[in-house]
Design an enzyme around this catalytic site. Structure first.
Site, mmCIF file in Angstrom:
data_model
loop_
_atom_site.group_PDB
_atom_site.id
_atom_site.type_symbol
_atom_site.label_atom_id
_atom_site.label_comp_id
_atom_site.label_asym_id
_atom_site.label_seq_id
_atom_site.Cartn_x
_atom_site.Cartn_y
_atom_site.Cartn_z
ATOM 1 N N ARG A 128 23.818 -35.705 17.877
ATOM 2 C CA ARG A 128 23.992 -35.917 16.435
ATOM 3 C C ARG A 128 22.930 -36.883 15.948
ATOM 4 O O ARG A 128 23.213 -38.038 15.647
ATOM 5 C CB ARG A 128 25.392 -36.426 16.171
ATOM 6 N N GLN A 133 19.875 -31.929 13.073
ATOM 7 C CA GLN A 133 20.865 -31.458 12.082
ATOM 8 C C GLN A 133 20.747 -29.956 11.791
ATOM 9 O O GLN A 133 21.751 -29.274 11.614
ATOM 10 C CB GLN A 133 20.715 -32.231 10.777
ATOM 11 N N ASP A 136 22.670 -27.848 14.384
ATOM 12 C CA ASP A 136 24.011 -28.325 14.725
ATOM 13 C C ASP A 136 25.083 -27.305 14.320
ATOM 14 O O ASP A 136 25.532 -27.286 13.175
ATOM 15 C CB ASP A 136 24.227 -29.675 14.033
ATOM 16 N N SER A 139 28.531 -28.626 12.975
ATOM 17 C CA SER A 139 28.554 -28.988 11.554
ATOM 18 C C SER A 139 28.572 -27.744 10.679
ATOM 19 O O SER A 139 29.357 -27.657 9.726
ATOM 20 C CB SER A 139 27.334 -29.829 11.191
ATOM 21 N N TYR A 235 31.009 -40.021 15.826
ATOM 22 C CA TYR A 235 32.323 -39.489 16.183
ATOM 23 C C TYR A 235 33.360 -40.600 16.141
ATOM 24 O O TYR A 235 33.055 -41.757 16.436
ATOM 25 C CB TYR A 235 32.309 -38.940 17.619
HETATM 26 P P1 NAD Z 1 35.021 -34.588 13.959
HETATM 27 O O1 NAD Z 1 35.208 -33.114 13.821
HETATM 28 O O2 NAD Z 1 34.687 -35.145 15.278
HETATM 29 O O3 NAD Z 1 36.314 -35.339 13.374
HETATM 30 C C1 NAD Z 1 36.789 -35.082 12.069
HETATM 31 C C2 NAD Z 1 37.117 -36.364 11.348
HETATM 32 O O4 NAD Z 1 38.393 -36.851 11.824
HETATM 33 C C3 NAD Z 1 36.131 -37.492 11.557
HETATM 34 O O5 NAD Z 1 35.673 -37.954 10.304
HETATM 35 C C4 NAD Z 1 36.953 -38.554 12.290
HETATM 36 O O6 NAD Z 1 36.569 -39.865 11.936
HETATM 37 C C5 NAD Z 1 38.349 -38.258 11.835
HETATM 38 N N1 NAD Z 1 39.409 -38.807 12.731
HETATM 39 C C6 NAD Z 1 39.435 -38.817 14.089
HETATM 40 N N2 NAD Z 1 40.581 -39.399 14.538
HETATM 41 C C7 NAD Z 1 41.288 -39.756 13.428
HETATM 42 C C8 NAD Z 1 42.552 -40.403 13.208
HETATM 43 N N3 NAD Z 1 43.311 -40.817 14.227
HETATM 44 N N4 NAD Z 1 42.955 -40.600 11.933
HETATM 45 C C9 NAD Z 1 42.179 -40.191 10.883
HETATM 46 N N5 NAD Z 1 40.985 -39.588 11.023
HETATM 47 C C10 NAD Z 1 40.548 -39.379 12.282
HETATM 48 O O7 NAD Z 1 33.905 -35.120 12.981
HETATM 49 P P2 NAD Z 1 32.688 -34.377 12.331
HETATM 50 O O8 NAD Z 1 33.128 -33.654 11.140
HETATM 51 O O9 NAD Z 1 32.024 -33.568 13.359
HETATM 52 O O10 NAD Z 1 31.711 -35.576 11.863
HETATM 53 C C11 NAD Z 1 31.854 -36.927 12.197
HETATM 54 C C12 NAD Z 1 30.649 -37.725 11.669
HETATM 55 O O11 NAD Z 1 29.423 -37.339 12.305
HETATM 56 C C13 NAD Z 1 30.383 -37.571 10.177
HETATM 57 O O12 NAD Z 1 30.095 -38.840 9.655
HETATM 58 C C14 NAD Z 1 29.164 -36.704 10.104
HETATM 59 O O13 NAD Z 1 28.416 -36.925 8.922
HETATM 60 C C15 NAD Z 1 28.414 -37.135 11.321
HETATM 61 N N6 NAD Z 1 27.511 -36.057 11.773
HETATM 62 C C16 NAD Z 1 26.188 -36.345 11.990
HETATM 63 C C17 NAD Z 1 25.314 -35.320 12.407
HETATM 64 C C18 NAD Z 1 23.850 -35.568 12.626
HETATM 65 O O14 NAD Z 1 23.364 -36.627 12.299
HETATM 66 N N7 NAD Z 1 23.118 -34.610 13.186
HETATM 67 C C19 NAD Z 1 25.833 -34.055 12.643
HETATM 68 C C20 NAD Z 1 27.189 -33.818 12.434
HETATM 69 C C21 NAD Z 1 28.024 -34.835 12.006
#
Ligand code: NAD
Length: 398
Positions: A128, A133, A136, A139, A235
């Protein structure tokens, strides 16, 4: 170099790994593309469109595996455990495979591919980082999941989402509570807002509050010490039991107020945390709907049954595990763009070049030379130590 696209065989899978536009992008770089006949049909891409973009259509699946240097799939064996076995004997030594592989949940499929001496790139392991991006798939597919989760909820809800003042009376807006504001959650918020819902959201990572508010949703404040909730790569980390219990208490009211609850809280490689208990469901109004996007790893709602619509305490609970396959046209388009970018990242001067100093190549390469080579996967399954490591929330070994 020949890139091959077999038809997906996982039951209900309607996506395809490369769409015609991606074929055009690859042939422009002097790659040849062959596609199994009918591979894109369920996603809305007929063979003729592939042919127009320069692909060869091959009627026989074995021929695709027999001719291609690189096989692109949505689901390789690890993500297609039953039907995928039929392809094992078609895989050739040195062949490159690119697709989803679910490498953190079970070692056996990775070993099976390694035994065929193939080089498997697991798209879930994409780091990530900003540079990755565009490759990915987690995402891109989560975006589709968030959108479709809201539409699914809307079609099961006995009421409308938007507020309306009509000659036949005033309709109040539906209240939507999104738990987990990652990629899927943010898209669910945006979609629910577009339908006119009043949206609330909560995430363990306080950093997302600004994003939630910028989409027009209210952030549910839960006064708990969640300062350490963010792990590597953005994450969420798994929190301890005491935190989860306190969190549930505080969320009970937000859940009771909601007509729709969409849960997306997944922690990679781990069982999903239970955030919505049976008592919380009992406190909801009859007719309310829960869509649990974490169903594949147990679900965020205690009553979720994966891929089943259940009704408990008058509340409809859905746990779909393959929503992107229900929007196959755009899910495939986005997936294909990720794969196309990844392939072009690996290919230099018309040859596959594996630069193991490159974080993207190093982290996504799961098997090579008859071995499971990916460092995190080796740690998790204790390949070097004979002792499986405790998997941390980031899916890496502690
Ligand atoms: P994910 O699918 O791993 O999790 C979904 C969401 O659930 C997350 O926001 C997490 O914080 C939340 N969560 C986990 N446990 C929880 C709990 N007990 N209570 C409430 N919420 C909880 O996450 P995701 O959608 O894949 O993305 C996570 C982060 O990574 C985001 O900020 C995203 O912008 C970032 N991201 C960055 C890149 C990159 O830079 N290439 C790519 C993808 C995602």
């Amino acid at each position: 170099m020949i890139v091959g696209v077999p038809r997906e065989t996982f039951p209900g899978e309607r996506r395809v790994a490369l769409v015609p536009a991606a074929v055009a992008a690859l042939t422009a770089k002097d790659l040849a593309v062959i596609v199994e006949a009918g591979a894109g049909a369920a996603a809305g891409f007929p063979d003729a469109e592939y042919r127009d973009k320069g692909a060869g259509i091959v009627p026989d699946r074995a021929e695709v595996f027999g001719k291609a240097d690189v096989i692109c799939q949505v689901r390789t064996l690890g993500a297609n455990r039953v039907e995928g076995r039929g392809d094992l004997e078609l895989i050739r030594p040195g062949q490159v495979l690119v697709g989803l592989a679910e490498p953190l949940s079970d070692l056996a499929p990775s070993r099976d591919i390694a035994d065929r001496d193939a080089i498997l790139f697991a798209m879930e392991l994409m780091p990530r980082i900003a540079r990755a991006q565009t490759m990915d798939v987690l995402s891109s597919q989560a975006t589709i999941q968030g959108y479709k989760a809201v539409l699914t909820a809307a079609s099961h809800l006995p009421r409308m989402f938007m507020m309306m003042m009509t000659a036949a009376g005033t309709i109040s807006a539906a209240h939507v509570f999104v738990i987990g504001a990652g990629v899927a959650g943010l898209q669910a918020i945006a979609t629910a807002r577009r339908l006119g819902g009043v949206v609330y959201a909560y995430d363990i990572r306080p950093a997302v509050k600004g994003e939630v508010m910028s989409l027009g949703a209210k952030f549910v404040e839960i006064e708990l010490d969640a300062a350490d909730a963010e792990g590597k790569g953005g994450y969420a980390k798994a929190m301890d039991d005491e935190f989860i219990v306190k969190q549930r208490e505080l969320m009970t009211r937000a859940v009771a107020d909601a007509d729709v609850v969409i849960t997306t809280a997944a922690v990679p490689g781990r069982k999903s945390p239970v955030l919505v208990t049976s008592e919380m469901v009992a406190g909801m109004r009859p007719g309310s709907v829960i869509v649990d996007l974490a169903a594949e790893r147990g679900g965020n709602c205690e009553l979720t049954v994966a891929d089943t619509v259940t009704t408990e305490h008058g509340v409809t609970i859905l746990g779909p595990t393959n929503l992107p396959a229900e929007v196959p046209y755009h899910a495939s388009q986005m997936y294909a763009r990720n794969v196309q970018t990844f392939l072009l990242h690996l290919i230099k001067d018309g040859e596959m070049q594996f630069d193991m100093d490159d974080e993207i190549t190093e982290q996504t390469m799961l098997t090579r030379g008859g071995e499971v080579v990916q460092r995190r996967v080796r740690e998790i399954f204790g390949i070097d130590t004979d002792e499986p490591a405790e998997v941390s929330a980031e899916g890496s070994a502690d």
